[in-house]
Motif scaffolding. Structure first.
Motif, PDB file in Angstrom:
ATOM      1  N   ILE A 158       0.853  -1.192   0.000  1.00  0.00           N
ATOM      2  CA  ILE A 158       0.000   0.000   0.000  1.00  0.00           C
ATOM      3  C   ILE A 158       0.883   1.233   0.000  1.00  0.00           C
ATOM      4  O   ILE A 158       1.838   1.332   0.783  1.00  0.00           O
ATOM      5  CB  ILE A 158      -0.943  -0.001   1.214  1.00  0.00           C
ATOM      6  CG1 ILE A 158      -1.923  -1.177   1.103  1.00  0.00           C
ATOM      7  CG2 ILE A 158      -1.702   1.327   1.320  1.00  0.00           C
ATOM      8  CD1 ILE A 158      -2.768  -1.402   2.329  1.00  0.00           C
ATOM      9  N   VAL A 159       0.580   2.161  -0.892  1.00  0.00           N
ATOM     10  CA  VAL A 159       1.303   3.421  -0.986  1.00  0.00           C
ATOM     11  C   VAL A 159       0.328   4.536  -0.630  1.00  0.00           C
ATOM     12  O   VAL A 159      -0.646   4.770  -1.354  1.00  0.00           O
ATOM     13  CB  VAL A 159       1.865   3.644  -2.409  1.00  0.00           C
ATOM     14  CG1 VAL A 159       2.632   4.956  -2.480  1.00  0.00           C
ATOM     15  CG2 VAL A 159       2.736   2.461  -2.834  1.00  0.00           C
ATOM     16  N   ASP A 215      -3.452  12.279  -3.089  1.00  0.00           N
ATOM     17  CA  ASP A 215      -4.433  12.090  -4.166  1.00  0.00           C
ATOM     18  C   ASP A 215      -4.020  10.819  -4.902  1.00  0.00           C
ATOM     19  O   ASP A 215      -3.024  10.820  -5.631  1.00  0.00           O
ATOM     20  CB  ASP A 215      -4.442  13.296  -5.101  1.00  0.00           C
ATOM     21  CG  ASP A 215      -5.488  13.205  -6.199  1.00  0.00           C
ATOM     22  OD1 ASP A 215      -5.661  12.092  -6.777  1.00  0.00           O
ATOM     23  OD2 ASP A 215      -6.123  14.218  -6.494  1.00  0.00           O
ATOM     24  N   ARG A 216      -4.746   9.738  -4.680  1.00  0.00           N
ATOM     25  CA  ARG A 216      -4.327   8.449  -5.216  1.00  0.00           C
ATOM     26  C   ARG A 216      -4.233   8.452  -6.734  1.00  0.00           C
ATOM     27  O   ARG A 216      -3.337   7.840  -7.316  1.00  0.00           O
ATOM     28  CB  ARG A 216      -5.226   7.317  -4.724  1.00  0.00           C
ATOM     29  CG  ARG A 216      -6.614   7.312  -5.308  1.00  0.00           C
ATOM     30  CD  ARG A 216      -7.473   6.189  -4.784  1.00  0.00           C
ATOM     31  NE  ARG A 216      -8.713   6.130  -5.557  1.00  0.00           N
ATOM     32  CZ  ARG A 216      -9.575   5.158  -5.479  1.00  0.00           C
ATOM     33  NH1 ARG A 216      -9.363   4.152  -4.662  1.00  0.00           N
ATOM     34  NH2 ARG A 216     -10.672   5.177  -6.214  1.00  0.00           N
ATOM     35  N   SER A 274      -7.948  -0.630 -12.650  1.00  0.00           N
ATOM     36  CA  SER A 274      -9.263  -0.228 -12.156  1.00  0.00           C
ATOM     37  C   SER A 274      -9.250  -0.209 -10.634  1.00  0.00           C
ATOM     38  O   SER A 274      -8.604  -1.048 -10.006  1.00  0.00           O
ATOM     39  CB  SER A 274     -10.330  -1.206 -12.633  1.00  0.00           C
ATOM     40  OG  SER A 274     -10.401  -1.202 -14.037  1.00  0.00           O
ATOM     41  N   PRO A 275      -9.983   0.735 -10.030  1.00  0.00           N
ATOM     42  CA  PRO A 275     -10.035   0.786  -8.564  1.00  0.00           C
ATOM     43  C   PRO A 275     -10.529  -0.536  -7.976  1.00  0.00           C
ATOM     44  O   PRO A 275     -11.387  -1.200  -8.541  1.00  0.00           O
ATOM     45  CB  PRO A 275     -11.038   1.904  -8.278  1.00  0.00           C
ATOM     46  CG  PRO A 275     -11.046   2.736  -9.516  1.00  0.00           C
ATOM     47  CD  PRO A 275     -10.792   1.786 -10.647  1.00  0.00           C
ATOM     48  N   MET A 276      -9.951  -0.877  -6.832  1.00  0.00           N
ATOM     49  CA  MET A 276     -10.370  -2.047  -6.060  1.00  0.00           C
ATOM     50  C   MET A 276     -10.674  -1.542  -4.662  1.00  0.00           C
ATOM     51  O   MET A 276      -9.767  -1.381  -3.846  1.00  0.00           O
ATOM     52  CB  MET A 276      -9.269  -3.104  -6.021  1.00  0.00           C
ATOM     53  CG  MET A 276      -8.969  -3.712  -7.371  1.00  0.00           C
ATOM     54  SD  MET A 276      -7.685  -4.973  -7.292  1.00  0.00           S
ATOM     55  CE  MET A 276      -8.432  -6.136  -6.161  1.00  0.00           C
ATOM     56  N   GLY A 277     -11.939  -1.223  -4.419  1.00  0.00           N
ATOM     57  CA  GLY A 277     -12.295  -0.617  -3.138  1.00  0.00           C
ATOM     58  C   GLY A 277     -11.594   0.726  -3.011  1.00  0.00           C
ATOM     59  O   GLY A 277     -11.620   1.536  -3.938  1.00  0.00           O
ATOM     60  N   PRO A 278     -10.890   0.960  -1.911  1.00  0.00           N
ATOM     61  CA  PRO A 278     -10.223   2.248  -1.727  1.00  0.00           C
ATOM     62  C   PRO A 278      -8.864   2.339  -2.423  1.00  0.00           C
ATOM     63  O   PRO A 278      -8.176   3.352  -2.329  1.00  0.00           O
ATOM     64  CB  PRO A 278     -10.043   2.323  -0.213  1.00  0.00           C
ATOM     65  CG  PRO A 278      -9.872   0.904   0.212  1.00  0.00           C
ATOM     66  CD  PRO A 278     -10.799   0.122  -0.716  1.00  0.00           C
ATOM     67  N   PHE A 279      -8.462   1.278  -3.134  1.00  0.00           N
ATOM     68  CA  PHE A 279      -7.131   1.231  -3.725  1.00  0.00           C
ATOM     69  C   PHE A 279      -7.157   1.459  -5.231  1.00  0.00           C
ATOM     70  O   PHE A 279      -8.078   1.030  -5.921  1.00  0.00           O
ATOM     71  CB  PHE A 279      -6.476  -0.125  -3.438  1.00  0.00           C
ATOM     72  CG  PHE A 279      -6.431  -0.452  -1.978  1.00  0.00           C
ATOM     73  CD1 PHE A 279      -5.603   0.248  -1.124  1.00  0.00           C
ATOM     74  CD2 PHE A 279      -7.233  -1.456  -1.458  1.00  0.00           C
ATOM     75  CE1 PHE A 279      -5.569  -0.045   0.230  1.00  0.00           C
ATOM     76  CE2 PHE A 279      -7.203  -1.759  -0.109  1.00  0.00           C
ATOM     77  CZ  PHE A 279      -6.368  -1.044   0.742  1.00  0.00           C
ATOM     78  N   LEU A 280      -6.111   2.110  -5.728  1.00  0.00           N
ATOM     79  CA  LEU A 280      -5.918   2.303  -7.160  1.00  0.00           C
ATOM     80  C   LEU A 280      -4.581   1.649  -7.505  1.00  0.00           C
ATOM     81  O   LEU A 280      -3.521   2.131  -7.092  1.00  0.00           O
ATOM     82  CB  LEU A 280      -5.912   3.794  -7.503  1.00  0.00           C
ATOM     83  CG  LEU A 280      -5.974   4.150  -8.976  1.00  0.00           C
ATOM     84  CD1 LEU A 280      -7.227   3.569  -9.634  1.00  0.00           C
ATOM     85  CD2 LEU A 280      -5.951   5.654  -9.153  1.00  0.00           C
ATOM     86  N   PRO A 281      -4.605   0.516  -8.227  1.00  0.00           N
ATOM     87  CA  PRO A 281      -3.388  -0.270  -8.425  1.00  0.00           C
ATOM     88  C   PRO A 281      -2.550   0.135  -9.639  1.00  0.00           C
ATOM     89  O   PRO A 281      -3.069   0.549 -10.667  1.00  0.00           O
ATOM     90  CB  PRO A 281      -3.931  -1.686  -8.612  1.00  0.00           C
ATOM     91  CG  PRO A 281      -5.265  -1.477  -9.265  1.00  0.00           C
ATOM     92  CD  PRO A 281      -5.801  -0.192  -8.692  1.00  0.00           C
ATOM     93  N   VAL A 282      -1.247  -0.026  -9.464  1.00  0.00           N
ATOM     94  CA  VAL A 282      -0.292   0.043 -10.569  1.00  0.00           C
ATOM     95  C   VAL A 282       0.500  -1.254 -10.504  1.00  0.00           C
ATOM     96  O   VAL A 282       1.204  -1.513  -9.524  1.00  0.00           O
ATOM     97  CB  VAL A 282       0.654   1.262 -10.454  1.00  0.00           C
ATOM     98  CG1 VAL A 282       1.704   1.229 -11.561  1.00  0.00           C
ATOM     99  CG2 VAL A 282      -0.132   2.567 -10.510  1.00  0.00           C
ATOM    100  N   TYR A 313      -3.473   4.371  -1.938  1.00  0.00           N
ATOM    101  CA  TYR A 313      -4.542   4.582  -0.967  1.00  0.00           C
ATOM    102  C   TYR A 313      -4.542   6.049  -0.562  1.00  0.00           C
ATOM    103  O   TYR A 313      -3.548   6.567  -0.057  1.00  0.00           O
ATOM    104  CB  TYR A 313      -4.310   3.698   0.262  1.00  0.00           C
ATOM    105  CG  TYR A 313      -5.329   3.874   1.348  1.00  0.00           C
ATOM    106  CD1 TYR A 313      -6.597   3.317   1.231  1.00  0.00           C
ATOM    107  CD2 TYR A 313      -5.031   4.598   2.495  1.00  0.00           C
ATOM    108  CE1 TYR A 313      -7.545   3.478   2.237  1.00  0.00           C
ATOM    109  CE2 TYR A 313      -5.968   4.768   3.502  1.00  0.00           C
ATOM    110  CZ  TYR A 313      -7.220   4.204   3.370  1.00  0.00           C
ATOM    111  OH  TYR A 313      -8.149   4.374   4.359  1.00  0.00           O
ATOM    112  N   GLN A 314      -5.648   6.708  -0.824  1.00  0.00           N
ATOM    113  CA  GLN A 314      -5.744   8.135  -0.532  1.00  0.00           C
ATOM    114  C   GLN A 314      -6.021   8.370   0.940  1.00  0.00           C
ATOM    115  O   GLN A 314      -6.903   7.729   1.523  1.00  0.00           O
ATOM    116  CB  GLN A 314      -6.839   8.777  -1.382  1.00  0.00           C
ATOM    117  CG  GLN A 314      -6.857  10.293  -1.282  1.00  0.00           C
ATOM    118  CD  GLN A 314      -7.620  10.899  -2.428  1.00  0.00           C
ATOM    119  OE1 GLN A 314      -7.491  10.461  -3.566  1.00  0.00           O
ATOM    120  NE2 GLN A 314      -8.418  11.904  -2.131  1.00  0.00           N
ATOM    121  N   THR A 315      -5.285   9.297   1.525  1.00  0.00           N
ATOM    122  CA  THR A 315      -5.491   9.642   2.919  1.00  0.00           C
ATOM    123  C   THR A 315      -5.377  11.147   3.095  1.00  0.00           C
ATOM    124  O   THR A 315      -4.567  11.793   2.437  1.00  0.00           O
ATOM    125  CB  THR A 315      -4.489   8.918   3.839  1.00  0.00           C
ATOM    126  OG1 THR A 315      -4.751   9.273   5.190  1.00  0.00           O
ATOM    127  CG2 THR A 315      -3.050   9.280   3.511  1.00  0.00           C
TER     128      THR A 315
END
Length: 125
Positions: A9-10, A14-15, A32-40, A51-53
């Motif tokens: 998780i990074v 702004d994710r 594609s987003p997976m819940g709160p995560f945006l994968p690379v 993960y945006q915080t």
């Protein structure tokens, strides 16, 4: 089967901005987003899940082993994006690369302050 890193998780302010930044520099795609995560997906089975915080977080260091023949292209992308890169992790040698272990490398900050690194040879262990 050997133990392998699958994902990490990074944290990001702004994710989307951070994921798209890394994807552009490395020539990858944002998934594609997976819940709160945006994968690379880095292509070797490891995914960075942005993960945006809104809270504070300690910036991390992420090093990417890249093909030598793509290194100059990545440096060119950083220059086109007006992102300063450095030869050293302390960011005291701007606009320069290093030649450690017979390869080439550079460090740069992502939009959330993480210290990113691209290298063409793994560090001697």
């Amino acid at each position: 089967m050997a133990v392998q890193l699958d994902h990490t998780i990074v944290h990001a302010h702004d994710r989307r901005v951070s994921a798209e930044f890394l994807a552009e520099v490395l020539g990858l795609a944002v998934g594609s987003p997976m819940g709160p995560f945006l994968p690379v997906d880095t292509g070797n089975g490891v995914t960075l899940d942005y993960y945006q915080t809104d809270g504070d977080f300690t910036p991390g260091h992420y090093a990417f082993l890249v093909p030598d023949e793509e290194f100059d292209t990545m440096i060119g992308r950083l220059e086109r994006m007006r992102v300063t890169y450095f030869a050293d992790p302390g960011h005291t040698e701007p606009g320069r690369i290093n030649t450690l272990f017979g390869g080439r490398g550079a460090y740069f900050d992502d939009p959330s302050g993480h210290n990113m690194e691209i290298i063409t040879r793994p560090y001697a262990r």
